[in-house]
Write a protein that holds these residues in place. Structure first.
Motif, PDB file in Angstrom:
ATOM      1  N   PHE A 148      39.293  46.807  38.767  1.00 30.62           N
ATOM      2  CA  PHE A 148      39.650  45.391  38.820  1.00 30.62           C
ATOM      3  C   PHE A 148      38.476  44.517  39.248  1.00 30.62           C
ATOM      4  CE2 PHE A 148      40.971  47.190  42.886  1.00 30.62           C
ATOM      5  CZ  PHE A 148      40.455  46.293  43.811  1.00 30.62           C
ATOM      6  N   THR A 149      37.587  45.034  40.088  1.00 31.31           N
ATOM      7  CA  THR A 149      36.424  44.257  40.506  1.00 31.31           C
ATOM      8  C   THR A 149      35.478  44.025  39.328  1.00 31.31           C
ATOM      9  OG1 THR A 149      36.599  45.167  42.736  1.00 31.31           O
ATOM     10  CG2 THR A 149      34.509  44.150  42.147  1.00 31.31           C
ATOM     11  N   GLY A 150      35.245  45.053  38.538  1.00 34.16           N
ATOM     12  CA  GLY A 150      34.390  44.921  37.356  1.00 34.16           C
ATOM     13  C   GLY A 150      34.980  43.979  36.323  1.00 34.16           C
ATOM     14  N   ILE A 151      36.293  44.066  36.115  1.00 27.25           N
ATOM     15  CA  ILE A 151      36.973  43.174  35.177  1.00 27.25           C
ATOM     16  C   ILE A 151      36.817  41.729  35.641  1.00 27.25           C
ATOM     17  CG2 ILE A 151      39.247  42.480  34.293  1.00 27.25           C
ATOM     18  CD1 ILE A 151      39.943  45.558  34.432  1.00 27.25           C
ATOM     19  N   ALA A 152      37.052  41.501  36.929  1.00 30.55           N
ATOM     20  CA  ALA A 152      36.939  40.149  37.473  1.00 30.55           C
ATOM     21  C   ALA A 152      35.515  39.617  37.348  1.00 30.55           C
ATOM     22  CB  ALA A 152      37.377  40.129  38.936  1.00 30.55           C
TER      23      ALA A 152
ATOM     24  N   ALA B  81      38.668  39.728  43.983  1.00 28.69           N
ATOM     25  CA  ALA B  81      39.661  40.238  43.049  1.00 28.69           C
ATOM     26  C   ALA B  81      40.587  41.228  43.738  1.00 28.69           C
ATOM     27  CB  ALA B  81      38.973  40.923  41.875  1.00 28.69           C
ATOM     28  N   GLN B  82      41.812  41.271  43.228  1.00 28.64           N
ATOM     29  CA  GLN B  82      42.801  42.249  43.658  1.00 28.64           C
ATOM     30  C   GLN B  82      43.594  42.693  42.439  1.00 28.64           C
ATOM     31  OE1 GLN B  82      45.392  40.504  46.555  1.00 28.64           O
ATOM     32  NE2 GLN B  82      43.851  40.483  48.168  1.00 28.64           N
ATOM     33  N   PRO B  83      44.097  43.924  42.458  1.00 23.79           N
ATOM     34  CA  PRO B  83      44.994  44.329  41.379  1.00 23.79           C
ATOM     35  C   PRO B  83      46.287  43.521  41.489  1.00 23.79           C
ATOM     36  CG  PRO B  83      44.825  46.067  43.026  1.00 23.79           C
ATOM     37  CD  PRO B  83      43.870  44.994  43.430  1.00 23.79           C
TER      38      PRO B  83
ATOM     39  N   GLY C 200      47.651  43.705  35.963  1.00 27.85           N
ATOM     40  CA  GLY C 200      46.817  42.507  35.964  1.00 27.85           C
ATOM     41  C   GLY C 200      45.756  42.505  37.034  1.00 27.85           C
ATOM     42  N   VAL C 201      44.986  41.431  37.042  1.00 28.21           N
ATOM     43  CA  VAL C 201      43.922  41.240  38.028  1.00 28.21           C
ATOM     44  C   VAL C 201      44.010  39.800  38.534  1.00 28.21           C
ATOM     45  CG1 VAL C 201      41.427  41.248  38.445  1.00 28.21           C
ATOM     46  CG2 VAL C 201      42.420  42.881  36.829  1.00 28.21           C
TER      47      VAL C 201
END
Length: 128
Positions: free
Chosen positions: A3-7, A72-74, A79-80
């Protein structure tokens, strides 16, 4: 899920595209769906067309963001949740930056593995 990478990837893409001017900014439409909702300084808009109309208004023709933090958080449903803080300059008024906060709830695009869309977005300038 990273989730951190996605954000991080989302924030970089979103603000780079936004800061490219209104014609480039219109490309952000791919991030929104009919159920997407944006709250922009208390005004609530829903759907891709209404959101892009807000983001490409003439008074926002030249905007440059300086992202200072993103967290960021899941979120439920795979979702993110992304929270961004920073400053922005309108019409190259770099001597008068405005502080902002923006929150995004990114949700998986049905049937598109690894793809996300903006389900919720809240933008607020910070005065004071």
């Amino acid at each position: 899920m990273d989730f951190t990478g996605i954000a991080h990837s989302f924030v970089q893409h979103y603000y780079t595209t936004f800061d490219g001017g209104t014609s480039v900014r219109a490309n952000l439409a791919a991030l929104y769906r009919p159920e997407s909702m944006l709250t922009w300084e208390s005004a609530q808009l829903q759907g891709q067309q209404n959101i892009i109309a807000q983001l490409t208004k003439a008074e926002l023709a030249v905007v440059k963001h300086q992202v200072q933090s993103s967290d960021a958080q899941p979120a439920p449903g795979g979702g993110v949740l992304v929270l961004v803080t920073g400053s922005l300059a309108v019409d190259n008024a770099y001597d008068k930056p405005m502080t902002f906060t923006e929150t995004f709830n990114l949700q998986p695009i049905p049937g598109q593995a690894g793809g996300f869309f903006v389900y919720n977005q809240v933008f607020r300038l910070i005065f004071g």
